[in-house]
Design a protein around this motif. Structure first.
Motif, mmCIF file in Angstrom:
data_model
loop_
_atom_site.group_PDB
_atom_site.id
_atom_site.type_symbol
_atom_site.label_atom_id
_atom_site.label_comp_id
_atom_site.label_asym_id
_atom_site.label_seq_id
_atom_site.Cartn_x
_atom_site.Cartn_y
_atom_site.Cartn_z
ATOM 1 N N SER A 177 32.407 -35.631 -6.192
ATOM 2 C CA SER A 177 32.271 -34.171 -6.089
ATOM 3 C C SER A 177 32.746 -33.450 -7.351
ATOM 4 O O SER A 177 32.559 -32.240 -7.485
ATOM 5 C CB SER A 177 33.065 -33.642 -4.882
ATOM 6 N N HIS A 201 37.633 -31.279 -0.661
ATOM 7 C CA HIS A 201 36.866 -31.811 -1.786
ATOM 8 C C HIS A 201 37.363 -31.226 -3.110
ATOM 9 O O HIS A 201 38.522 -30.840 -3.224
ATOM 10 C CB HIS A 201 35.383 -31.489 -1.597
ATOM 11 N N ARG A 202 36.460 -31.155 -4.030
ATOM 12 C CA ARG A 202 36.771 -30.763 -5.407
ATOM 13 C C ARG A 202 37.518 -29.447 -5.511
ATOM 14 O O ARG A 202 38.611 -29.368 -6.089
ATOM 15 C CB ARG A 202 35.462 -30.691 -6.198
ATOM 16 N N GLY A 216 30.023 -29.799 0.981
ATOM 17 C CA GLY A 216 30.806 -29.933 -0.247
ATOM 18 C C GLY A 216 31.452 -28.613 -0.580
ATOM 19 O O GLY A 216 32.196 -28.060 0.208
#
Length: 735
Positions: free
Chosen positions: A29, A78-79, A384
């Protein structure tokens, strides 16, 4: 405070390991050069002196890495969430928002600034032991990943401060974990993190209780494991025969949960019988989950006697945070009650990891606002870090509510749109009544200033301030509006008394006697419908007492001059010719004697002229008839003394629609005009008829007997009251 921040060798080695783990876990990601940008940003913050060890001496950069690892493992961030976690400890001020936005995007900047905003809430010394503060955090964080990171950060800190020397700081952090972060984790279904926070809080806050229970659990572990094996062995056999794919495990209650039960039940460790629960976890396709869970339920309850009162069906209707399971309590070997939890692999994953597990599964039905919110989180995590999805990712459990701080850190809940004046009245009526404005977040504002969640409000007052009618349009809460109305009413009463005393003083100084009839005429002539409005204008200084006195004298002189036209005529000259019809025989009232007899031949005594509504009694005459007297008749005492055996009880029945004759004695100034006013009043009264009037005058006064016919004592009292108000009348009484 150190000028240049440095890592210890151990901190450096640990940091490298976590970085390698994160690179593997969320590498897919990450965008190009993300890692280099994060390293550069943190390095610049260290060089600029923005990075310092916390109160426990912990390395903030290592702490951020550890928190990020928890957020990835336990929550599934995530990121954007990870980068925001790593950057937050290095942020200098709000100006960094633009730089972070340029380097990492709006999502990361929004999360970082959200964490910074909530950190500022703590600077207001909030009372964290309140539902209001939890709700404030939920409503204050625009991006819910802020809350998730805060929970992960608190779990990490609680793990790190076991051996620190700062007892007071550790105690404060532990209380926050217990009152604030554990309930938040529970709301989100993060049961693993919730239990860890509760156990560590107990460990730091009630050390002796924690280790006492831990030692007791260790001491009974062997026998507990043996019993669990004895209990599950026959169940395993039956489930296998039924062709179910499953595994089973025993789960011991958390130390915190055991301690809470001990306190609630007021017993020792040995008094807690349900120290563990058995979990049957079935490997099942989604469409067969409920069917297979109920099949397992049937097998267990066939073997062990269930307690129907302890059945908990969260299969049909899951909990609001997404928890699904079937709980039963059965009587196992040695007559011990054992809790059995039946669920599928998917349900167990959600039960263990809560929020992190929701996005891994498709087609989960949800009901209620919290479920809908969790579904949004699942969609956001599944997508995401898609910005379009995250734009709709807001916590809006109660958008119509907001939470505002007092200077001491207490939190009050208000509807959206509430003002400084609402806040003032929420504190105390006296504060509201003397409010002149406020200081919101240190800035002076007017009382109509609208408040927002997280504001810190201080009320400014002045002793000479009083509520105004216009304030009703400033406030939005019903409580404030009611208090303003009450204060206005009290002020009106005070103003009226003050104005009345002022006028009485001025009149007395000018040696003028106030007559209520003239004053009432004056008030109406000046255009006031209510006397209270007249006195309000006097107290406010809008009416000059001297002007009022002049107008009063003018009206009084006019009335006196008008009356002088009749001075030469005595009241004795008044002549009255009444109607000739006799109404005495018209009666639709029935007199009830001894409460049983009706229609008895009776006459109203001429000595006291009783009318409907008078308290009465009957007197049996020599001829056998009955005469009705008033109980206060002048002759009543003698009749009771001499002829008590001839007295009978009597009462009126009917509705008092007949006409009764009674006599009024009126005394007043010897003026024919007064008599005219009296007769005029009687003639205008509905259903009252004047039969005759006899006037005698002496020494400037007249005495008159008025014979009137009316229905009852209520009309009689009303008539007497009106006659007493006639100017020049001194006395009115019934004879």
């Amino acid at each position: 405070m150190e000028k240049t921040f440095k890592f210890t060798p151990e901190e450096f080695r640990t940091s490298v390991k976590i970085i390698q783990y994160l690179r593997t876990a969320i590498g897919s990601s990450l965008e190009n050069h993300d890692e280099q940008k994060v390293r550069k940003y943190i390095h610049q913050a260290i060089v600029a002196g923005h990075v310092h060890r916390d109160v426990f001496g912990l390395n903030p950069i290592l702490t951020s890495l550890q928190t990020a690892q928890i957020a990835v493992d336990e929550i599934g961030l995530h990121r954007d969430g990870v980068i925001a976690t790593l950057l937050y400890g290095s942020v200098a001020n709000d100006d960094d928002h633009e730089e972070i936005d340029q380097l990492f995007g709006e999502n990361v900047a929004r999360i970082v600034m959200g964490l910074a905003k909530i950190q500022k809430l703590y600077e207001k010394n909030p009372v964290i032991e309140s539902e209001n503060f939890r709700n404030l955090l939920l409503s204050f964080a625009e991006d819910m990943r802020v809350i998730l990171i805060m929970i992960a950060d608190r779990v990490n800190i609680m793990r790190q401060i076991r051996d620190v020397e700062q007892e007071e700081a550790r105690h404060e952090v532990s209380e926050e974990a217990s009152y604030l972060y554990a309930p938040l984790a529970h709301k989100l279904g993060l049961y693993g993190l919730k239990s860890e926070l509760e156990d560590l809080s107990l460990k730091y806050l009630e050390h002796d209780a924690y280790y006492m229970i831990k030692e007791d659990l260790n001491a009974t572990k062997k026998s507990r494991d043996a019993y669990i094996q004895q209990f599950i062995a026959p169940i395993q056999e039956k489930l296998t025969e039924a062709g179910l794919k499953f595994h089973m495990k025993g789960r011991t209650k958390s130390i915190h949960s055991i301690w809470q039960k001990m306190k609630k039940q007021k017993c020792g460790f040995k008094g807690i019988y349900d120290l563990f629960a058995i979990r049957i976890i079935i490997d099942s396709p989604y469409n067969l989950e409920k069917q297979l869970c109920w099949q397992a339920y049937s097998i267990v309850t066939d073997m062990y006697q269930p307690n129907p009162k302890r059945l908990r069906d969260w299969l049909s209707v899951p909990k609001s945070n997404g928890y699904e399971s079937l709980h039963i309590t059965v009587l196992g070997p040695e007559s011990k009650w054992v809790e059995v939890q039946i669920r599928t692999e998917r349900m167990d994953d959600i039960a263990e990891h809560g929020l992190a597990a929701h996005w891994r599964y498709k087609g989960i039905k949800s009901g209620g606002q919290m479920d809908e919110w969790l579904a949004n989180i699942r969609a956001a995590l599944e997508a995401g870090d898609n910005m379009e999805v995250m734009d709709n990712f807001k916590m809006t459990l109660a958008p119509e509510e907001m939470f505002v701080f007092t200077p001491k850190g207490d939190l009050f809940k208000f509807p959206a749109g509430a003002t400084v004046l609402d806040f003032a009245y929420r504190i105390h009526s006296k504060i509201g009544n003397t409010c002149v404005g406020g200081r919101v977040n240190g800035k002076v504002v007017p009382m109509r200033q609208e408040l927002h969640s997280g504001d810190s409000v201080e009320i400014l007052t002045q002793s000479n301030q009083t509520p105004k009618h216009a304030w009703l349009s400033i406030v939005t809460t019903a409580k404030a509006r009611a208090k303003i109305r009450l204060a206005l009413k009290e002020t009106q009463v005070k103003d009226g008394l003050y104005a009345k005393e002022l006028l009485e003083r001025r009149f007395k100084n000018k040696k003028i006697e106030i007559e209520e009839s003239i004053m009432g005429h004056l008030v109406k002539k000046m255009g006031f419908k209510e006397v209270s409005d007249f006195y309000k204008q006097v107290s406010d200084g809008k009416l000059d007492p001297n002007d009022i006195i002049d107008k009063y004298v003018e009206i009084r002189n006019y009335q006196e001059n008008h009356a002088k036209e009749h001075e030469a005529r005595s009241a004795e000259e008044f002549e009255y010719e009444g109607p000739v019809e006799d109404l005495s025989s018209q009666s639709d009232d029935v007199l009830t004697i001894d409460q049983n007899l009706k229609g008895i031949d009776y006459h109203l005594a001429s000595c006291c002229h009783p009318i409907y509504g008078d308290k009465i009694f009957g007197f049996v005459t020599a001829g056998g008839g009955i005469k009705i007297h008033r109980t206060d008749c002048p002759n009543a005492p003698e009749m009771r003394r001499r002829f008590g055996y001839r007295i009978v009880r009597a009462r009126w029945s009917g509705k008092g629609t007949s006409q009764y004759s009674t006599t009024l004695k009126v005394i007043g100034n010897d003026d024919i005009g007064i008599i005219s006013n009296i007769t005029s009043i009687i003639s205008k009264e509905e259903k009252i008829l004047m039969r005759s009037i006899n006037i005698d005058s002496h020494d400037g006064l007249f005495s008159g007997n008025l014979v009137v016919q009316l229905e009852d004592t209520t009309r009689l009292q009303a008539l007497i009251k009106k006659l007493k108000m006639v100017k020049g009348v001194k006395q009115v009484q019934r004879i």
